[in-house]
Design a protein around this motif. Structure first.
Motif, PDB file in Angstrom:
ATOM      1  N   UNK A 106       0.749  -1.144   0.212  1.00 43.74           N
ATOM      2  CA  UNK A 106      -0.102  -0.040   0.284  1.00 43.74           C
ATOM      3  C   UNK A 106       0.927   1.228  -0.027  1.00 43.74           C
ATOM      4  N   UNK A 107       1.891   1.343   0.753  1.00 39.33           N
ATOM      5  CA  UNK A 107       2.602   2.622   0.730  1.00 39.33           C
ATOM      6  C   UNK A 107       3.393   2.878  -0.598  1.00 39.33           C
ATOM      7  N   UNK A 108       3.548   1.612  -1.333  1.00 39.97           N
ATOM      8  CA  UNK A 108       4.288   1.738  -2.726  1.00 39.97           C
ATOM      9  C   UNK A 108       3.238   2.160  -3.775  1.00 39.97           C
ATOM     10  N   UNK A 109       2.144   1.501  -3.829  1.00 37.97           N
ATOM     11  CA  UNK A 109       1.113   1.512  -4.910  1.00 37.97           C
ATOM     12  C   UNK A 109      -0.367   1.725  -4.506  1.00 37.97           C
ATOM     13  N   UNK A 110      -0.495   1.821  -3.173  1.00 42.76           N
ATOM     14  CA  UNK A 110      -1.866   2.089  -2.843  1.00 42.76           C
ATOM     15  C   UNK A 110      -2.729   0.948  -2.632  1.00 42.76           C
ATOM     16  N   UNK A 111      -2.227  -0.194  -2.981  1.00 45.25           N
ATOM     17  CA  UNK A 111      -2.822  -1.503  -2.649  1.00 45.25           C
ATOM     18  C   UNK A 111      -2.599  -2.176  -1.459  1.00 45.25           C
ATOM     19  N   UNK A 112      -3.519  -2.049  -0.421  1.00 46.67           N
ATOM     20  CA  UNK A 112      -3.340  -2.586   0.906  1.00 46.67           C
ATOM     21  C   UNK A 112      -3.757  -3.984   0.897  1.00 46.67           C
ATOM     22  N   UNK A 113      -4.034  -4.752   0.038  1.00 47.78           N
ATOM     23  CA  UNK A 113      -4.541  -6.006   0.199  1.00 47.78           C
ATOM     24  C   UNK A 113      -3.277  -6.868   0.320  1.00 47.78           C
ATOM     25  N   UNK A 114      -3.549  -8.160   1.099  1.00 45.61           N
ATOM     26  CA  UNK A 114      -2.422  -8.942   1.386  1.00 45.61           C
ATOM     27  C   UNK A 114      -2.103  -9.851   0.213  1.00 45.61           C
ATOM     28  N   UNK A 115      -0.782 -10.111   0.199  1.00 47.67           N
ATOM     29  CA  UNK A 115      -0.289 -11.027  -1.007  1.00 47.67           C
ATOM     30  C   UNK A 115       0.617 -11.987  -0.309  1.00 47.67           C
ATOM     31  N   UNK A 116       0.141 -13.358  -0.447  1.00 48.18           N
ATOM     32  CA  UNK A 116       0.946 -14.418   0.389  1.00 48.18           C
ATOM     33  C   UNK A 116       2.487 -14.711  -0.908  1.00 48.18           C
ATOM     34  N   UNK A 117       3.266 -14.710   0.005  1.00 50.03           N
ATOM     35  CA  UNK A 117       4.569 -15.160  -0.877  1.00 50.03           C
ATOM     36  C   UNK A 117       5.352 -16.283  -0.388  1.00 50.03           C
ATOM     37  N   UNK A 118       6.030 -16.654  -1.316  1.00 49.62           N
ATOM     38  CA  UNK A 118       6.951 -17.883  -0.877  1.00 49.62           C
ATOM     39  C   UNK A 118       8.254 -17.547  -1.282  1.00 49.62           C
ATOM     40  N   UNK A 119       9.299 -18.692  -1.328  1.00 47.61           N
ATOM     41  CA  UNK A 119      10.657 -18.333  -1.459  1.00 47.61           C
ATOM     42  C   UNK A 119      10.934 -17.838  -2.941  1.00 47.61           C
ATOM     43  N   UNK A 120      11.665 -17.048  -3.029  1.00 43.08           N
ATOM     44  CA  UNK A 120      12.416 -16.288  -4.430  1.00 43.08           C
ATOM     45  C   UNK A 120      11.269 -15.219  -5.030  1.00 43.08           C
ATOM     46  N   UNK A 121      10.154 -15.163  -4.409  1.00 48.19           N
ATOM     47  CA  UNK A 121       9.407 -13.853  -4.373  1.00 48.19           C
ATOM     48  C   UNK A 121      10.274 -12.485  -4.222  1.00 48.19           C
ATOM     49  N   UNK A 122       9.688 -11.581  -4.931  1.00 48.46           N
ATOM     50  CA  UNK A 122      10.215 -10.053  -4.451  1.00 48.46           C
ATOM     51  C   UNK A 122       9.381  -9.565  -3.303  1.00 48.46           C
ATOM     52  N   UNK A 123      10.061  -8.705  -2.782  1.00 49.59           N
ATOM     53  CA  UNK A 123       9.418  -7.992  -1.631  1.00 49.59           C
ATOM     54  C   UNK A 123      10.126  -6.371  -2.030  1.00 49.59           C
TER      55      UNK A 123
END
Length: 137
Positions: free
Chosen positions: A84-101
């Protein structure tokens, strides 16, 4: 170091309090954390975010904000972020190894161990600022 969205010559230092109160600067200070939990010499320690370097291993826990662009090394099954602070999207995104943050992503649940892949003006946030697409409307 990540350059702030408001650039000014040194002679305007007397105006700095006014500049720092602009909407873009308030958003910048919310999006860029002051510290990060980093693994140094085998121990977790809290350091100033500006001292992070590419390849540092960092930790995010619920509520932490990413201090650089990161890649997930290991995470809990429930690890999720919001951007949300980056793009205004405050919905949760589940991540796993190798994903970008990205820098400024907030850990919304779980925990993760990550590696720093970009810092300062090389981060996605800096590219958005240069393109004029940040802060989000």
């Amino acid at each position: 170091r990540l350059s702030p969205p408001v650039k000014c010559p040194a002679w305007v230092c007397c105006l700095l309090p006014c500049l720092l109160s602009t909407k873009a600067m308030r958003h910048f200070h919310a999006a860029v954390p002051e510290s990060a939990a980093v693994l140094r010499e085998g121990e977790w320690t809290e350091i100033d975010a500006v001292d992070l370097v590419v390849t540092d291993v960092v930790r995010l826990r619920d509520g932490d904000v990413a201090a650089a662009d990161l890649s997930v090394l290991d995470c809990s099954d429930d690890f999720a972020i919001d951007t949300g602070l980056l793009d205004g999207d405050y919905s949760r995104t589940r991540l796993e190894p190798k994903d970008a943050v990205p820098l400024s992503a907030r850990c919304a649940a779980g925990r993760a161990t990550l590696v720093v892949v970009a810092i300062g003006d090389n981060c996605d946030l800096a590219r958005r600022m240069r393109a004029g697409t940040w802060p989000p409307r």
